[in-house]
Design a protein around this motif. Structure first.
Motif, mmCIF file in Angstrom:
data_model
loop_
_atom_site.group_PDB
_atom_site.id
_atom_site.type_symbol
_atom_site.label_atom_id
_atom_site.label_comp_id
_atom_site.label_asym_id
_atom_site.label_seq_id
_atom_site.Cartn_x
_atom_site.Cartn_y
_atom_site.Cartn_z
ATOM 1 N N ARG A 115 0.869 -1.173 0.000
ATOM 2 C CA ARG A 115 0.000 0.000 0.000
ATOM 3 C C ARG A 115 0.908 1.226 0.000
ATOM 4 N NH1 ARG A 115 -4.591 1.425 4.661
ATOM 5 N NH2 ARG A 115 -5.596 3.153 3.541
ATOM 6 N N GLN A 117 1.062 5.379 -0.155
ATOM 7 C CA GLN A 117 0.290 6.608 0.066
ATOM 8 C C GLN A 117 1.204 7.818 -0.083
ATOM 9 O OE1 GLN A 117 -0.834 4.728 3.863
ATOM 10 N NE2 GLN A 117 -2.879 5.547 3.513
ATOM 11 N N THR A 118 0.832 8.705 -0.974
ATOM 12 C CA THR A 118 1.670 9.850 -1.318
ATOM 13 C C THR A 118 1.002 11.149 -0.886
ATOM 14 O OG1 THR A 118 2.545 8.654 -3.234
ATOM 15 C CG2 THR A 118 2.819 11.049 -3.225
ATOM 16 N N SER A 171 -1.150 3.647 8.483
ATOM 17 C CA SER A 171 -1.724 3.855 7.150
ATOM 18 C C SER A 171 -3.133 4.420 7.211
ATOM 19 C CB SER A 171 -1.745 2.539 6.365
ATOM 20 O OG SER A 171 -0.472 2.188 5.925
ATOM 21 N N ALA A 175 -4.242 8.022 5.779
ATOM 22 C CA ALA A 175 -5.258 8.096 4.724
ATOM 23 C C ALA A 175 -6.272 9.205 4.961
ATOM 24 C CB ALA A 175 -5.977 6.754 4.599
ATOM 25 N N VAL A 180 -4.018 13.053 0.259
ATOM 26 C CA VAL A 180 -3.268 11.802 0.141
ATOM 27 C C VAL A 180 -3.756 11.013 -1.069
ATOM 28 C CG1 VAL A 180 -2.885 9.525 1.191
ATOM 29 C CG2 VAL A 180 -2.621 11.585 2.566
ATOM 30 N N GLU A 182 -3.359 7.330 -3.205
ATOM 31 C CA GLU A 182 -3.054 5.960 -2.808
ATOM 32 C C GLU A 182 -3.085 5.002 -3.981
ATOM 33 O OE1 GLU A 182 -5.168 2.629 0.030
ATOM 34 O OE2 GLU A 182 -4.890 4.652 0.848
ATOM 35 N N ARG A 184 -2.075 0.505 -4.699
ATOM 36 C CA ARG A 184 -1.618 -0.769 -4.151
ATOM 37 C C ARG A 184 -0.923 -1.546 -5.258
ATOM 38 N NH1 ARG A 184 -4.559 -2.517 1.044
ATOM 39 N NH2 ARG A 184 -5.799 -0.688 1.599
#
Length: 199
Positions: A115, A117-118, A171, A175, A180, A182, A184
């Motif tokens: 996962r 997340q940026t 996480s 989120a 954010v 995301e 996967r």
């Protein structure tokens, strides 16, 4: 030295030795300077959570930091290494897109997915997080998420994050931050004894 004092000292050494499974790593200054990589994208932080497909447990967390000065990976208590990404206390330098791919697919395999997340942050925030990461390590086993929380809660705007040992908890909190993004990453690769991608 009294027998009781020696016994306590021995117990303390055993506990400290059990805190981490790898020796302290401190790459030479010349290697760190030579590997420096500046990414031309926006300042951002990227949270990785390696999740077991069977059961959904988060088993490892890491943080990529893209600051104006350079992009690095903070991989607390991680096992990933590559000769082109010299390491100092869990911070890997020279973390270009090739290393990002290697790192992602070191973890994404038939048994686990990643996962990612940026979050874009101000340049000065990215630089602050980078400096805090450099001061945080080396991190003991099982403290990966906790060490990232310890860094982020020192940064204005992230003080609200609750302390946790669990990558999934980190996480889920991450989120909720506005902005954010995301994704996967899954892979059908079979796990190996040491899941190493160094090509």
């Amino acid at each position: 030295m009294p027998l009781l004092t020696r016994a306590f000292a021995l117990v303390a050494l055993v506990i400290l030795a059990a805190c981490t499974t790898k020796p302290t790593v401190w790459a030479p200054e010349a290697d760190v300077i030579a590997a420096r990589y500046q990414h031309d994208g926006p300042a951002e932080i990227v949270l990785f959570n390696v999740i077991k497909n069977d059961g959904g447990q988060g088993e490892h967390a890491a943080l990529m930091i893209n600051a104006p000065s350079q992009r690095v990976l903070f991989d607390p208590a991680g096992t990933w290494t590559h000769p082109d990404a010299p390491e100092r206390h869990d911070v890997h330098y020279g973390f270009d897109d090739t290393q990002l791919y290697r790192y992602t697919y070191y973890h994404a395999r038939r048994t686990h997915h990643v996962r990612i997340q940026t979050l874009r942050v101000p340049p000065e925030t990215a630089e602050m997080i980078l400096r805090l990461a450099e001061r945080e390590g080396p991190v003991p086993d099982a403290f990966c998420a906790k060490s990232i929380v310890a860094i982020l809660t020192q940064v204005p705007g992230f003080e609200w994050i609750e302390d946790s040992f669990y990558p999934n908890s980190l996480s889920e909190q991450f989120a909720t931050i506005p902005g954010v993004m995301e994704e996967r990453v899954y892979s059908d690769a079979e796990p190996t004894e040491r899941q190493q991608y160094t090509e």
